[in-house]
Design a protein around this motif. Sequence first.
Motif, PDB file in Angstrom:
ATOM      1  N   ASN A  30     -13.129   4.148  -4.316  1.00 57.54           N
ATOM      2  CA  ASN A  30     -11.675   4.156  -4.194  1.00 57.54           C
ATOM      3  C   ASN A  30     -11.053   3.133  -5.129  1.00 57.54           C
ATOM      4  OD1 ASN A  30     -11.935   1.631  -2.993  1.00 57.54           O
ATOM      5  ND2 ASN A  30     -11.979   2.470  -0.944  1.00 57.54           N
ATOM      6  N   TYR A  31      -9.743   2.948  -4.962  1.00 59.74           N
ATOM      7  CA  TYR A  31      -8.989   2.099  -5.880  1.00 59.74           C
ATOM      8  C   TYR A  31      -9.386   0.648  -5.826  1.00 59.74           C
ATOM      9  CZ  TYR A  31      -6.584   0.883  -1.575  1.00 59.74           C
ATOM     10  OH  TYR A  31      -6.312   0.450  -0.325  1.00 59.74           O
ATOM     11  N   ILE A  68     -19.615  -6.399 -14.222  1.00 59.39           N
ATOM     12  CA  ILE A  68     -19.008  -7.735 -14.240  1.00 59.39           C
ATOM     13  C   ILE A  68     -20.014  -8.782 -14.694  1.00 59.39           C
ATOM     14  CG2 ILE A  68     -17.806  -9.445 -12.867  1.00 59.39           C
ATOM     15  CD1 ILE A  68     -17.275  -7.203 -10.860  1.00 59.39           C
ATOM     16  N   PRO A 124      -1.489   2.441  -3.521  1.00 65.83           N
ATOM     17  CA  PRO A 124      -2.651   3.338  -3.482  1.00 65.83           C
ATOM     18  C   PRO A 124      -2.750   4.216  -2.241  1.00 65.83           C
ATOM     19  CG  PRO A 124      -3.292   1.076  -3.085  1.00 65.83           C
ATOM     20  CD  PRO A 124      -1.866   1.032  -3.497  1.00 65.83           C
ATOM     21  N   LEU A 125      -2.068   3.901  -1.151  1.00 70.64           N
ATOM     22  CA  LEU A 125      -2.204   4.764   0.024  1.00 70.64           C
ATOM     23  C   LEU A 125      -1.177   5.892   0.033  1.00 70.64           C
ATOM     24  CD1 LEU A 125      -3.317   2.560   3.017  1.00 70.64           C
ATOM     25  CD2 LEU A 125      -4.632   3.746   1.285  1.00 70.64           C
ATOM     26  N   ALA A 168     -13.462  -9.613  -8.284  1.00 70.08           N
ATOM     27  CA  ALA A 168     -14.330  -9.571  -9.461  1.00 70.08           C
ATOM     28  C   ALA A 168     -14.198 -10.805 -10.347  1.00 70.08           C
ATOM     29  CB  ALA A 168     -14.039  -8.292 -10.247  1.00 70.08           C
ATOM     30  N   PRO A 169     -12.987 -11.283 -10.647  1.00 70.99           N
ATOM     31  CA  PRO A 169     -12.914 -12.488 -11.485  1.00 70.99           C
ATOM     32  C   PRO A 169     -13.568 -13.704 -10.837  1.00 70.99           C
ATOM     33  CG  PRO A 169     -10.791 -11.405 -11.354  1.00 70.99           C
ATOM     34  CD  PRO A 169     -11.661 -10.764 -10.331  1.00 70.99           C
ATOM     35  N   ILE A 205       0.172  -8.241  -0.783  1.00 69.16           N
ATOM     36  CA  ILE A 205      -0.601  -9.135   0.076  1.00 69.16           C
ATOM     37  C   ILE A 205      -2.093  -8.887  -0.083  1.00 69.16           C
ATOM     38  CG2 ILE A 205      -0.393  -7.570   2.060  1.00 69.16           C
ATOM     39  CD1 ILE A 205      -0.240 -10.120   3.811  1.00 69.16           C
ATOM     40  N   TYR A 206      -2.522  -7.637  -0.279  1.00 72.44           N
ATOM     41  CA  TYR A 206      -3.952  -7.343  -0.433  1.00 72.44           C
ATOM     42  C   TYR A 206      -4.338  -7.200  -1.899  1.00 72.44           C
ATOM     43  CZ  TYR A 206      -4.218  -6.356   4.541  1.00 72.44           C
ATOM     44  OH  TYR A 206      -4.179  -6.450   5.898  1.00 72.44           O
ATOM     45  N   LEU A 207      -3.545  -6.465  -2.637  1.00 70.76           N
ATOM     46  CA  LEU A 207      -3.893  -6.213  -4.027  1.00 70.76           C
ATOM     47  C   LEU A 207      -3.302  -7.302  -4.903  1.00 70.76           C
ATOM     48  CD1 LEU A 207      -3.301  -2.414  -3.852  1.00 70.76           C
ATOM     49  CD2 LEU A 207      -5.482  -3.538  -4.073  1.00 70.76           C
ATOM     50  N   TYR A 208      -3.693  -7.270  -6.175  1.00 72.98           N
ATOM     51  CA  TYR A 208      -3.278  -8.304  -7.099  1.00 72.98           C
ATOM     52  C   TYR A 208      -1.963  -7.910  -7.754  1.00 72.98           C
ATOM     53  CZ  TYR A 208      -6.545  -5.014  -9.149  1.00 72.98           C
ATOM     54  OH  TYR A 208      -7.228  -3.878  -9.465  1.00 72.98           O
ATOM     55  N   ASP A 252      -7.392 -13.419 -15.790  1.00 73.03           N
ATOM     56  CA  ASP A 252      -8.186 -13.597 -14.579  1.00 73.03           C
ATOM     57  C   ASP A 252      -8.519 -15.052 -14.349  1.00 73.03           C
ATOM     58  OD1 ASP A 252     -11.345 -12.684 -16.043  1.00 73.03           O
ATOM     59  OD2 ASP A 252      -9.509 -13.410 -16.916  1.00 73.03           O
ATOM     60  N   GLY A 253      -7.786 -15.951 -14.909  1.00 77.73           N
ATOM     61  CA  GLY A 253      -7.900 -17.332 -14.499  1.00 77.73           C
ATOM     62  C   GLY A 253      -9.110 -18.072 -15.036  1.00 77.73           C
ATOM     63  N   HIS A 273     -12.011  -5.274  -6.773  1.00 79.14           N
ATOM     64  CA  HIS A 273     -11.491  -5.658  -8.079  1.00 79.14           C
ATOM     65  C   HIS A 273     -10.792  -7.004  -8.009  1.00 79.14           C
ATOM     66  CE1 HIS A 273     -12.632  -2.058 -10.088  1.00 79.14           C
ATOM     67  NE2 HIS A 273     -11.961  -1.289  -9.262  1.00 79.14           N
ATOM     68  N   ARG A 274     -10.215  -7.298  -6.872  1.00 80.65           N
ATOM     69  CA  ARG A 274      -9.546  -8.584  -6.762  1.00 80.65           C
ATOM     70  C   ARG A 274     -10.550  -9.735  -6.730  1.00 80.65           C
ATOM     71  NH1 ARG A 274      -4.718 -10.161  -2.561  1.00 80.65           N
ATOM     72  NH2 ARG A 274      -4.310 -12.174  -3.452  1.00 80.65           N
ATOM     73  N   VAL A 296     -14.852 -10.386 -21.030  1.00 80.22           N
ATOM     74  CA  VAL A 296     -13.492 -10.408 -20.481  1.00 80.22           C
ATOM     75  C   VAL A 296     -12.525 -10.902 -21.534  1.00 80.22           C
ATOM     76  CG1 VAL A 296     -14.173 -10.699 -18.117  1.00 80.22           C
ATOM     77  CG2 VAL A 296     -13.937 -12.691 -19.553  1.00 80.22           C
ATOM     78  N   LYS A 316      -8.253   6.969  -9.865  1.00 81.16           N
ATOM     79  CA  LYS A 316      -7.669   5.951 -10.728  1.00 81.16           C
ATOM     80  C   LYS A 316      -8.239   4.572 -10.401  1.00 81.16           C
ATOM     81  CE  LYS A 316      -3.271   4.201 -12.381  1.00 81.16           C
ATOM     82  NZ  LYS A 316      -1.817   4.191 -12.198  1.00 81.16           N
ATOM     83  N   ARG A 317      -8.609   3.845 -11.461  1.00 80.22           N
ATOM     84  CA  ARG A 317      -9.171   2.504 -11.297  1.00 80.22           C
ATOM     85  C   ARG A 317      -8.327   1.518 -12.093  1.00 80.22           C
ATOM     86  NH1 ARG A 317     -11.061   5.015  -8.097  1.00 80.22           N
ATOM     87  NH2 ARG A 317     -13.209   5.458  -7.556  1.00 80.22           N
ATOM     88  N   GLN A 318      -8.092   0.365 -11.513  1.00 81.24           N
ATOM     89  CA  GLN A 318      -7.339  -0.679 -12.198  1.00 81.24           C
ATOM     90  C   GLN A 318      -8.094  -1.995 -12.106  1.00 81.24           C
ATOM     91  OE1 GLN A 318      -3.099  -0.795 -11.444  1.00 81.24           O
ATOM     92  NE2 GLN A 318      -3.188   1.154 -10.366  1.00 81.24           N
ATOM     93  N   PRO A 319      -9.268  -2.082 -12.760  1.00 85.29           N
ATOM     94  CA  PRO A 319     -10.048  -3.315 -12.629  1.00 85.29           C
ATOM     95  C   PRO A 319      -9.402  -4.475 -13.384  1.00 85.29           C
ATOM     96  CG  PRO A 319     -11.070  -1.847 -14.200  1.00 85.29           C
ATOM     97  CD  PRO A 319      -9.926  -1.087 -13.591  1.00 85.29           C
ATOM     98  N   LEU A 320      -9.610  -5.681 -12.857  1.00 86.62           N
ATOM     99  CA  LEU A 320      -9.129  -6.867 -13.554  1.00 86.62           C
ATOM    100  C   LEU A 320     -10.044  -7.226 -14.712  1.00 86.62           C
ATOM    101  CD1 LEU A 320      -8.044  -9.211 -10.644  1.00 86.62           C
ATOM    102  CD2 LEU A 320      -6.597  -8.064 -12.282  1.00 86.62           C
ATOM    103  N   ILE A 321     -11.365  -7.069 -14.496  1.00 88.08           N
ATOM    104  CA  ILE A 321     -12.319  -7.287 -15.568  1.00 88.08           C
ATOM    105  C   ILE A 321     -13.294  -6.127 -15.534  1.00 88.08           C
ATOM    106  CG2 ILE A 321     -12.091  -9.780 -15.495  1.00 88.08           C
ATOM    107  CD1 ILE A 321     -14.716  -9.907 -14.014  1.00 88.08           C
ATOM    108  N   ARG A 342     -16.648 -15.769 -12.409  1.00 86.79           N
ATOM    109  CA  ARG A 342     -16.521 -17.196 -12.651  1.00 86.79           C
ATOM    110  C   ARG A 342     -17.664 -17.973 -11.995  1.00 86.79           C
ATOM    111  NH1 ARG A 342     -10.881 -20.492 -12.163  1.00 86.79           N
ATOM    112  NH2 ARG A 342     -11.551 -22.318 -13.334  1.00 86.79           N
ATOM    113  N   LEU A 356       0.806  -1.213   0.000  1.00 83.02           N
ATOM    114  CA  LEU A 356       0.000   0.000   0.000  1.00 83.02           C
ATOM    115  C   LEU A 356       0.845   1.271   0.000  1.00 83.02           C
ATOM    116  CD1 LEU A 356      -2.762  -1.186   2.466  1.00 83.02           C
ATOM    117  CD2 LEU A 356      -2.731  -1.305  -0.007  1.00 83.02           C
TER     118      LEU A 356
END
Lengths: 181, 203
Positions: B126-127, B136, A151-152, B95-96, A141-144, A175-176, B92-93, B203, A160-165, B100, A127
């Motif tokens: 927030n982020y 999604i 972010p902190l 979301a996948p 540990i928390y984020l991907y 995303d597996g 966001h973590r 996706v 700012k957004r960083q979505p996986l999907i 699924r 963070l």
Amino acid sequence: MVEESAQPSAPEDPLLQRLRDKFGEAVVSTHSYRGDRTAIIDRGSLVATCEWLRDDPQNQFDMLMDVTAVDYLGRRPRFEVVYHLYSIEKNHRARIKVALEEDDVKVASVVSVWSGANWLEREAWDLYGIQFDGHPELKRIYLYEEFEGHPLRKDYPKEKRQPLIGPGAPEGAADGGESSS
Amino acid sequence: MATETREQFLHQDGRPGGSDLRDSFFTSRYEDALAWARKFAFFQYPFVTACCGMEYMSVTGPRFDTDRFGMTLPRFTPRQADLLLVVGTITHRQAPILRRVWEQMSDPKWVMSFGNCTNTGGPYNNYAVVQGIDSIVPVDIYIPGCPPRPEAVIDGLLKLQERIRRERSDRPVENIHGKQPALDFQAGEAGRLAPGQVKIHDV
């Protein structure tokens, strides 16, 4: 951090006094108010100080309660790493701080002193982007893993957004096994 | 044993009845009967991530009792569920994982967005937090509230049931968004949506 040292009137806390006697110049400044003690330690002496705090029979700080960081954006040094210590045996507490410059956000890991520091330091890395030298596995540990930035930090863009999907996700973001085909 | 012939079910003028089975059957259209069965037999999958889960426990417990309306068995595998309850903040973590789970559910399936965080992100702009799970998975019914009152959940459940009553496998119907067609649940088209349907980002 400088203003904390400008209080010579109150008598020094015994623990902080012993810390000063032991480490001298490595103790940048101290502050104590009604049993709430803080010592700012020079970065190079952190591990030695922590080992003494843990092992000295008068201290016995056998528990590291928290490791976190503060971002004083616009100030030099910009970052502070904060360690909250507790002694189960003595039922007393102390707070250790290390100041870090923006262009060299590195401090020695204290995992060798308290193994509980492992995940706490990973959180501070995740963070705040504090790099802990000697950490056995310094990763988020928390984020991907794909997340960029920390972010902190105060200069992380709030919007700012960083979505996986979903909308805004990078093309072909992993995303597996999403596909239903 | 004698077999009853069709004539025995009917009056002389051809109307039904006239036998011992008079009160034992009703006539309906196949699609209506299917929709009726579906809307009163939800197999729910609770995707519970946050404090709304407490309200979920309340609404499914004996005092408010969604069992009365057919929202009965929680299935803890999405493969046995047809109603996905997304209850709580989605990051966001996560979301996948949510996506699924939704893809693993067999058609026909519906999604209930339970609470403000799930609808819009709620107070968490927030982020980390997804600003509404409809980016999604397609959402059929949104329940507002922080957390929603049990009455709100039951109201949403009834609205969803009313929608399912009108859903047909071979033609689109209006949904809560207005003129857009409902989710397609054609067999063999798992997760596939026709153009103009509820917004979904592949996706």
